[in-house]
Design an enzyme around this catalytic site. Structure first.
Site, short mmCIF file in Angstrom:
data_model
loop_
_atom_site.label_atom_id
_atom_site.label_comp_id
_atom_site.label_asym_id
_atom_site.label_seq_id
_atom_site.Cartn_x
_atom_site.Cartn_y
_atom_site.Cartn_z
N HIS A 375 15.46 -33.69 36.96
CA HIS A 375 16.18 -32.74 36.10
C HIS A 375 17.49 -33.42 35.71
CE1 HIS A 375 13.91 -29.14 38.01
NE2 HIS A 375 13.20 -29.79 37.11
C1 LIG Z 1 7.50 -34.55 36.60
C2 LIG Z 1 8.52 -33.60 36.00
C3 LIG Z 1 8.40 -32.24 36.21
C4 LIG Z 1 9.33 -31.37 35.66
N1 LIG Z 1 9.16 -30.04 35.84
C5 LIG Z 1 9.99 -29.18 35.22
C6 LIG Z 1 9.75 -27.79 35.29
O1 LIG Z 1 8.81 -27.31 35.91
N2 LIG Z 1 10.61 -26.97 34.63
C7 LIG Z 1 11.68 -27.45 33.95
O2 LIG Z 1 12.45 -26.66 33.39
N3 LIG Z 1 11.93 -28.77 33.86
C8 LIG Z 1 11.09 -29.64 34.45
N4 LIG Z 1 11.29 -30.98 34.33
C9 LIG Z 1 12.45 -31.43 33.55
C10 LIG Z 1 12.21 -31.23 32.06
O3 LIG Z 1 10.88 -31.55 31.70
C11 LIG Z 1 13.21 -32.05 31.25
O4 LIG Z 1 14.50 -31.55 31.53
C12 LIG Z 1 12.97 -31.99 29.78
O5 LIG Z 1 11.69 -32.49 29.45
C13 LIG Z 1 14.04 -32.78 29.06
O6 LIG Z 1 13.75 -32.78 27.70
P1 LIG Z 1 14.26 -33.94 26.75
O7 LIG Z 1 13.88 -33.53 25.38
O8 LIG Z 1 15.69 -34.20 27.04
O9 LIG Z 1 13.50 -35.25 27.20
P2 LIG Z 1 11.94 -35.54 27.31
O10 LIG Z 1 11.20 -34.31 27.65
O11 LIG Z 1 11.82 -36.72 28.20
O12 LIG Z 1 11.53 -35.91 25.81
C14 LIG Z 1 11.84 -37.15 25.26
C15 LIG Z 1 10.66 -37.59 24.44
O13 LIG Z 1 11.03 -38.77 23.72
C16 LIG Z 1 9.99 -39.72 23.82
N5 LIG Z 1 10.60 -41.04 23.70
C17 LIG Z 1 11.43 -41.66 24.55
N6 LIG Z 1 11.80 -42.85 24.06
C18 LIG Z 1 11.19 -42.99 22.88
C19 LIG Z 1 11.17 -44.01 21.89
N7 LIG Z 1 11.88 -45.12 22.04
N8 LIG Z 1 10.42 -43.83 20.78
C20 LIG Z 1 9.71 -42.69 20.61
N9 LIG Z 1 9.69 -41.66 21.50
C21 LIG Z 1 10.43 -41.83 22.63
C22 LIG Z 1 9.37 -39.46 25.19
O14 LIG Z 1 8.04 -39.96 25.21
C23 LIG Z 1 9.43 -37.95 25.27
O15 LIG Z 1 8.31 -37.36 24.67
C24 LIG Z 1 10.40 -31.88 34.88
C25 LIG Z 1 10.52 -33.26 34.66
C26 LIG Z 1 9.59 -34.11 35.22
C27 LIG Z 1 9.73 -35.60 34.96
#
Ligand SMILES: Cc1cc2nc3c(=O)[nH]c(=O)nc-3n(C[C@H](O)[C@H](O)[C@H](O)COP(=O)(O)OP(=O)(O)OC[C@H]3O[C@@H](n4cnc5c(N)ncnc54)[C@H](O)[C@@H]3O)c2cc1C
Length: 449
Positions: A375
């Site tokens: 997280h």
């Molecule tokens: C195993 C796990 C379980 C979790 N469980 C929960 C839960 O139950 N509930 C909860 O609230 N939170 C949970 N979380 C945390 C939550 O999923 C994250 O806080 C959330 O996904 C963050 O969103 P984000 O958009 O910041 O990043 P991300 O969700 O990581 O999205 C970023 C996206 O950008 C893409 N990306 C990265 N670099 C590049 C690039 N260079 N080119 C193209 N695409 C790229 C990635 O593939 C990804 O799809 C969990 C996290 C993990 C790892």
């Protein structure tokens, strides 16, 4: 968004009320709540009420339709210890044990992609490029004008008509900005990246929550019936979740289902102890340790360096030990003793100088096997221009570079006291609102000229 555990928690209103006084105008609880509600369709609105919840948004929220039989005993244990029960951790009962709410519909996973992208995938003004890696934001005269990406063995570029929005997450967003020359000058020089904007905060302020795995056995056989109920029991989201009331939801505990492991080396064989195991994960949310994301090289395909620096603050060690002790206390209740709830975690040899279960023992054990919660946030911190470590302003615009915003968990100045997917979807909703407003203002200015 990553394939996550589905838990839907928004954090505590005080999280956002702490962001606002840091100079983040428009991000107090009162400002963000409408965006949380805008995203939500709560499948149990009659139960949770429309003051705290909503219908009509793309993200389905519910409680999964099945809970293992042990759930009631864990809830009773919460009453027995004085921890109490919360009807709605996303409402006005922020402490107490509760069956968690999930981003799912009728028991089926709903990701942010299925909620937001899938329904509009045919729009003419939307193009989704699958299996593509963004390698660089193209910057000309300090304005972001497009991105370069790698797809089917080719580097391609796409030009932006208005703005470039980066949302690659806490680790990859700072990586992308660093690769295009936005970041701490000294670090960029050291990896041979030409400096476009010296912005010392990029990659700094890395935060994560921490947890520790305890194991218990129950007086039940670990042989699974081959039916849906058994399959559900092995899924994480059926765990009850605990928020505890010491210093506003610092502690969180979840029991991760009845876990069935595979026996090493034997295909299809289940690891059997003869008894069912339950795995509570005491969690500490409000961590103070801060780490850093930096580039290993100027090659976009090289993984960045993650220096998590967890447990560098003694308060984090103490906080997680407090959570562990509360978990042990819960397990020691009549409600759970009735199931012969027995700690099967064995003492670590390397910590054998300390009495098992003592504070000194846990200090040692955490150093061996603390688990990052994933997280994460903070690495493109939002803050006012007076904060030298701020990366984006409260409208999510990157300081010093035009036409560039960041809209993901990396902008959180402090990670919320709960799971981060719900708050991150809110950041997406908020970003969409800010971008639309900006476009409307430009359009109106154009009309007046
Ligand atoms: C195993 C796990 C379980 C979790 N469980 C929960 C839960 O139950 N509930 C909860 O609230 N939170 C949970 N979380 C945390 C939550 O999923 C994250 O806080 C959330 O996904 C963050 O969103 P984000 O958009 O910041 O990043 P991300 O969700 O990581 O999205 C970023 C996206 O950008 C893409 N990306 C990265 N670099 C590049 C690039 N260079 N080119 C193209 N695409 C790229 C990635 O593939 C990804 O799809 C969990 C996290 C993990 C790892």
């Amino acid at each position: 968004m990553v394939h996550n555990g589905l838990v839907y928690l928004r954090g505590n209103p005080t999280d956002y009320d702490n962001w606002a006084p840091m100079g983040n105008v428009g991000w107090s609880w009162g400002h963000v709540k409408p965006f949380l509600l805008k995203g939500e369709t709560n499948g149990k609105i009659d139960r949770v009420g429309s003051f705290w919840h909503a219908t009509g948004g793309p993200v389905s929220v519910e409680r999964l339709p099945y809970q293992p039989p042990l759930t009631n005993s864990i809830l009773t244990a919460a009453m027995e210890t004085g921890v109490g029960i919360s009807e709605d951790l996303n409402g006005d009962q922020l402490t107490g044990l509760s069956v968690v709410q999930t981003t799912s519909k009728d028991g089926v996973r709903r990701s942010s992609a299925t909620a937001y992208l899938w329904p509009v995938r045919h729009r003419k003004n939307l193009q989704i490029s699958l299996n593509s890696t963004c390698t660089r934001v193209i910057i000309e005269n300090k304005i972001a004008v497009g991105v370069e990406y790698y797809h089917n063995d080719k580097f391609l570029t796409v030009r932006a008509a208005r703005e470039v929005i980066v949302f690659a997450g806490t680790i990859a967003s700072p990586q992308l900005l660093l690769l295009c020359g936005i970041g701490p000058k000294k670090h960029l020089d050291s990896v041979g990246v030409r400096v476009v904007q010296d912005l010392p905060g990029i990659g700094e302020n890395f935060q994560d929550q921490i947890m520790y795995n305890l194991q218990y056995t129950l007086d039940e056989s670990d042989i699974y019936d081959n039916n849906w109920a058994a399959a559900f029991e092995d899924l994480w989201p059926f765990r009850p979740v605990l928020f505890l009331a010491t210093d506003l939801s610092k502690l969180w505990i979840f029991a991760s289902g009845y876990v069935a492991g595979c026996a090493p080396g034997e295909l299809d064989a289940l690891q059997s102890t003869g008894k069912r195991t339950v795995t509570p994960w005491p969690v500490y949310h409000h961590t103070r340790s801060r780490g850093r994301i930096s580039l290993a090289s100027n090659n976009p395909f090289d993984k960045p360096v993650i220096w998590s620096n967890v447990l560098s603050e003694p308060a984090d060690v103490a906080g997680l030990i407090e959570a562990i002790n509360i978990t042990l206390k819960l397990a020691n209740t009549d409600a759970l003793k009735a199931h012969n709830f027995t700690l099967s975690t064995t003492p670590m040899d390397v910590c054998s100088d300390h009495p098992f279960l003592s504070t000194e023992y846990w200090v040692c054990a955490l150093r061996q096997s603390v688990v990052p919660r994933a997280h994460t946030g903070g690495t493109c911190k939002m803050g006012p221009s007076s904060d030298p470590m701020a990366v984006v302003d409260p409208q999510l615009r990157v300081y010093g570079v035009g036409g560039l915003r960041v809209a993901d968990a990396s902008i959180m100045p402090m990670v919320t006291f709960a799971n981060t997917a719900g708050p991150t979807m809110m950041i997406g909703e908020r970003a969409a609102g800010l971008i639309k407003k900006h476009s409307m203002q430009n359009f109106q200015r154009g009309c007046l000229q």
